[in-house]
Design a protein around this motif. Structure first.
Motif, mmCIF file in Angstrom:
data_model
loop_
_atom_site.group_PDB
_atom_site.id
_atom_site.type_symbol
_atom_site.label_atom_id
_atom_site.label_comp_id
_atom_site.label_asym_id
_atom_site.label_seq_id
_atom_site.Cartn_x
_atom_site.Cartn_y
_atom_site.Cartn_z
ATOM 1 N N VAL A 40 0.745 -1.402 0.055
ATOM 2 C CA VAL A 40 -0.143 -0.099 -0.124
ATOM 3 C C VAL A 40 0.798 1.311 -0.021
ATOM 4 C CG1 VAL A 40 -2.163 -1.017 1.099
ATOM 5 C CG2 VAL A 40 -0.402 -0.087 2.449
ATOM 6 N N SER A 41 0.301 2.399 -0.744
ATOM 7 C CA SER A 41 0.971 3.485 -0.575
ATOM 8 C C SER A 41 0.530 4.533 0.573
ATOM 9 C CB SER A 41 0.507 4.366 -1.899
ATOM 10 O OG SER A 41 1.030 3.955 -3.064
ATOM 11 N N ALA A 42 0.900 5.714 1.021
ATOM 12 C CA ALA A 42 0.512 6.494 1.862
ATOM 13 C C ALA A 42 -0.824 7.164 1.420
ATOM 14 C CB ALA A 42 1.347 7.689 1.867
ATOM 15 N N MET A 43 -1.767 7.392 2.472
ATOM 16 C CA MET A 43 -3.067 8.008 2.222
ATOM 17 C C MET A 43 -3.095 9.049 1.284
ATOM 18 S SD MET A 43 -4.673 7.049 5.970
ATOM 19 C CE MET A 43 -6.523 7.652 5.558
ATOM 20 N N GLY A 73 4.116 7.514 6.307
ATOM 21 C CA GLY A 73 2.866 7.452 5.364
ATOM 22 C C GLY A 73 2.445 5.914 4.921
ATOM 23 N N GLU A 74 3.203 5.292 4.653
ATOM 24 C CA GLU A 74 3.021 4.052 3.980
ATOM 25 C C GLU A 74 2.669 3.174 5.203
ATOM 26 O OE1 GLU A 74 4.373 6.024 2.308
ATOM 27 O OE2 GLU A 74 3.895 5.470 0.339
ATOM 28 N N ILE A 75 3.547 3.220 6.487
ATOM 29 C CA ILE A 75 3.243 2.471 7.556
ATOM 30 C C ILE A 75 1.878 2.811 8.057
ATOM 31 C CG2 ILE A 75 4.214 1.720 10.153
ATOM 32 C CD1 ILE A 75 6.781 2.658 8.812
ATOM 33 N N GLY A 135 4.475 0.192 1.244
ATOM 34 C CA GLY A 135 5.314 0.453 0.125
ATOM 35 C C GLY A 135 6.428 1.430 0.202
ATOM 36 N N PHE A 136 7.160 1.696 -0.951
ATOM 37 C CA PHE A 136 8.260 2.721 -0.899
ATOM 38 C C PHE A 136 9.340 2.741 -0.246
ATOM 39 C CE2 PHE A 136 7.827 7.559 0.416
ATOM 40 C CZ PHE A 136 8.410 8.056 -0.721
ATOM 41 N N GLN A 137 9.606 1.863 0.831
ATOM 42 C CA GLN A 137 10.677 1.947 1.766
ATOM 43 C C GLN A 137 11.204 0.660 1.796
ATOM 44 O OE1 GLN A 137 8.608 1.574 5.978
ATOM 45 N NE2 GLN A 137 7.247 2.296 4.532
ATOM 46 N N GLY A 152 7.258 5.258 -5.533
ATOM 47 C CA GLY A 152 8.147 3.804 -5.439
ATOM 48 C C GLY A 152 7.190 2.641 -4.671
ATOM 49 N N SER A 153 6.018 2.940 -4.344
ATOM 50 C CA SER A 153 5.098 1.634 -3.992
ATOM 51 C C SER A 153 4.978 0.695 -5.310
ATOM 52 C CB SER A 153 3.909 2.147 -3.555
ATOM 53 O OG SER A 153 4.062 2.865 -2.042
ATOM 54 N N ASP A 154 4.814 1.318 -6.427
ATOM 55 C CA ASP A 154 4.933 0.400 -7.525
ATOM 56 C C ASP A 154 6.220 -0.434 -7.588
ATOM 57 O OD1 ASP A 154 2.563 1.853 -8.239
ATOM 58 O OD2 ASP A 154 3.663 3.161 -9.796
ATOM 59 N N THR A 155 7.242 0.100 -7.430
ATOM 60 C CA THR A 155 8.493 -0.487 -7.476
ATOM 61 C C THR A 155 8.616 -1.597 -6.269
ATOM 62 O OG1 THR A 155 9.526 1.331 -8.127
ATOM 63 C CG2 THR A 155 11.025 -0.120 -7.505
HETATM 64 N N1 ASP Z 1 3.669 7.733 -1.088
HETATM 65 C C1 ASP Z 1 4.615 7.709 -1.983
HETATM 66 C C2 ASP Z 1 4.611 8.816 -3.282
HETATM 67 O O1 ASP Z 1 3.593 9.513 -2.826
HETATM 68 C C3 ASP Z 1 5.235 6.542 -2.798
HETATM 69 C C4 ASP Z 1 3.899 6.139 -3.583
HETATM 70 O O2 ASP Z 1 2.667 6.639 -3.552
HETATM 71 O O3 ASP Z 1 3.993 4.907 -4.508
HETATM 72 O O4 ASP Z 1 5.418 9.069 -3.698
#
Ligand code: ASP
Ligand code: ADP
Ligand code: MG
Length: 408
Positions: A40-43, A73-75, A135-137, A152-155
Motif C-alpha cells: 500500500v501507498s500512503a493515504m 505515510g505507508e506504515i 510500500g516505497f521503503q 516507489g510503492s509500484d517498485t
Molecule cells: N507515497 C509515495 C509517493 O507519494 C510513494 C507512492 O505513492 O508510490 O510518492
C-alpha cells in the motif's frame, strides 16, 4: 491456490471508506483461497503534506530524517488495512519495509532495491495471514530506513512479485488502466488492452504518472507482467507485458506530458573544447539529471548551450551553472521554469516516416510554439510553454486518434 501480489495507490486508501473497500477486495482474494501479499501507498496526499511540513521547518531537511518521515505515510495505511481486514474476520499482518526484508543501497530519497529477503513474508503466509506491506521503503546496510523515490510503492510491488514468484503484479489505482493519454486531460482517451514494457517505460519516464518508471523497468528485466486496473471497479485493466503481435507495432501507443520541466540557457559561450565538460560535470556531481541538451553551431567562436532539468532542480542547477559560466567567459545565463514536455510514443514509429511532421503540424495548427525537440527511436518530445500543455495533448490526441483505436 495462487499467490497474488497487489498494490493499492494513495487515492485507493485515501479515507476510511476506501480502506474498507481495499480490505474487502483483499478479503475476496483470501476467501477464494489465495495467498495475498498487498503493498500500500500512503493515504491520499500524505507524502506531499509531510514534505511540506518538513520544509516549513528547514530549507534543506536532513536526508536521513526525511526518509524516515516519509516512510511513516505507508506504515499508517498498512496498519489500517490490516486492522480493517481483521475486523472483517480475516487474519492479517502489516509489515514495514524492514520487516518485509526489502534491502536497498544507501541513496536516501532515491534508494534502489539491492535484495529482498522474503522469509518473514512466507512465514506470515504460512500462518494464514494476508500480508500488508508498507510500500516505497526499505532498509540500507546501516539498518536505516530509505525511500525509493516518488511513486516507489509500484517498485516495491513489482520487486515483491518477482521475488515471491507471482505470475503477475496487480497495480490498483483510480483509473481503469493505461490510457492513450492522461484521462484528466483527454476525456476521449482510450484504454489500452496491452502495452509493451518498452513503450510503457518511455511513457512513464516522460510523465505518464500512472506507473513509476523504475517499476516498469524492473518488470521488463524480469519479464513480470504488470496489470494496471481500478480499485473501484472490476472493469477494464491494461496488461504491461512483452510486446506481442508485430501487427500492433506500426502505431503511436500514447501521449505523455510532464510539467516538471525547466530550461537553462547559457548564452555567448566560447566555442572551444572543454566548455561542456566544465558545465555538466558539476551538475552530475550534484546528482542533477540533465535531459535535453542543445548546442548551436558556433559563429565567430561563440555559441549558446541550452538544456533542461526537472523544475524541482532548477534553483540548485542555476547556483552551479552561474559561477561556471562566468569562469568560462559566457555572456549570461537565463532560466525559464514555465515549460512542459509533450511526447508521442510508439514502437511502430521507428520504421515509419512522417510521425514527426504530423506532430509538428498538429502543434502548429494550434499555434503552439515548439522550443526544443528531442527524440528516441520510439518517442518524439517537444518542449513548449506550460500554459499550452493541455491544448497540445488534446491536439496530438486528435491527430493520432485513428492509431489508438487500432490498438485499443
Ligand atoms: N507515497 C509515495 C509517493 O507519494 C510513494 C507512492 O505513492 O508510490 O510518492
Ligand atoms: P496512485 O495513487 O494509485 O499511485 P497515481 O496518481 O500515481 O495513482 O496515478 C494515476 C493517475 O495517473 C491517474 O489518475 C491519471 O490522471 C494519471 N495518468 C497520467 N497519464 C496516464 C495514462 N496514460 N493513463 C492512465 N492514467 C494516467
Ligand atoms: Mg502512483
Amino acid at each position: 491456490m495462487a499467490l497474488i501480489v497487489q498494490k493499492y495507490g494513495g487515492s485507493s486508501v485515501a479515507d476510511a471508506e476506501r480502506i474498507r473497500n481495499v480490505a474487502s477486495r483483499i478479503a475476496r482474494g483470501r476467501g477464494a483461497g489465495n495467498d495475498m501479499v498487498v503493498v500500500v501507498s500512503a493515504m491520499g496526499d500524505t507524502t506531499d503534506e509531510l514534505i511540506r511540513l518538513a520544509h516549513q521547518l528547514v530549507d534543506q531537511p536532513d536526508e536521513r530524517e526525511m526518509d524516515v518521515l516519509l516512510s511513516t505515510g505507508e506504515i499508517v495505511s498498512s496498519t489500517l488495512v490490516a486492522m480493517s481486514l481483521k475486523a472483517m474476520g480475516y487474519n492479517a499482518v502489516s509489515l514495514t519495509g524492514l520487516q518485509a526484508g526489502i534491502q536497498t543501497d544507501t541513496r536516501y530519497s532515491k534508494a534502489r532495491i539491492t535484495a529482498i529477503e522474503p522469509q518473514r513474508i512466507r512465514n506470515e503466509l504460512k500462518k494464514g495471514n494476508a500480508v500488508i506491506v508498507a510500500g516505497f521503503q526499505g532498509v540500507n546496510t546501516e539498518m536505516d530506513t530509505t525511500t525509493l523515490g516518488r511513486g516507489g510503492s509500484d517498485t516495491t510491488a513489482v520487486a515483491l512479485a518477482i521475488s515471491l514468484g507471482a505470475s503477475v503484479c496487480e497495480i490498483y489505482t483510480d483509473v481503469e488502466g493505461v490510457f492513450s493519454a492522461d484521462p484528466r486531460f483527454v476525456p476521449e482517451a482510450v484504454r489500452l488492452e496491452t502495452i509493451g514494457y518498452e513503450e510503457m517505460l518511455e511513457l512513464a519516464t516522460y510523465g505518464a504518472g500512472v506507473m513509476a518508471p523504475r517499476a516498469v523497468e524492473l518488470g521488463q528485466v524480469y519479464e513480470m507482467p504488470i496489470k494496471v486496473a481500478s480499485s473501484m471497479s472490476d472493469n477494464g485493466g491494461t496488461l504491461i507485458c512483452k510486446e506481442g503481435s508485430m501487427e500492433l507495432r506500426n502505431r503511436v501507443s500514447g501521449i505523455a506530458h510532464d510539467t516538471n520541466v525547466a530550461k537553462i540557457m547559457v548564452i555567448g559561450v566560447p566555442d572551444r573544447p572543454g566548455v561542456a565538460r566544465d558545465l555538466f560535470e558539476p551538475l552530475a556531481r550534484a546528482n542533477i539529471s540533465v535531459d535535453t541538451i542543445v548546442q548551436n553551431a558556433g559563429v565567430d567562436n561563440i555559441t549558446d548551450i541550452t538544456f533542461t532539468v526537472a523544475r524541482t532542480d532548477v534553483v540548485k542547477a542555476l547556483s552551479i551553472v552561474e559561477p561556471v559560466s562566468k569562469a568560462v567567459g559566457a555572456v549570461r545565463v537565463s532560466g525559464d521554469e514555465s515549460l512542459s514536455k509533450v511526447s508521442i510514443v510508439g514502437t511502430g514509429m521507428q520504421n515509419a516516416p512522417g510521425y514527426a511532421a504530423r506532430m509538428f503540424r498538429a502543434l502548429a495548427e494550434e499555434n503552439i510554439n515548439i522550443q526544443l525537440i528531442t527524440t528516441s527511436e520510439i518517442r518524439i518530445t517537444c518542449i513548449i510553454e506550460e500554459s499550452r500543455v493541455r491544448d497540445a495533448v488534446r491536439a496530438l490526441h486528435k491527430a493520432f486518434e485513428v492509431e489508438f483505436q487500432q490498438s485499443g
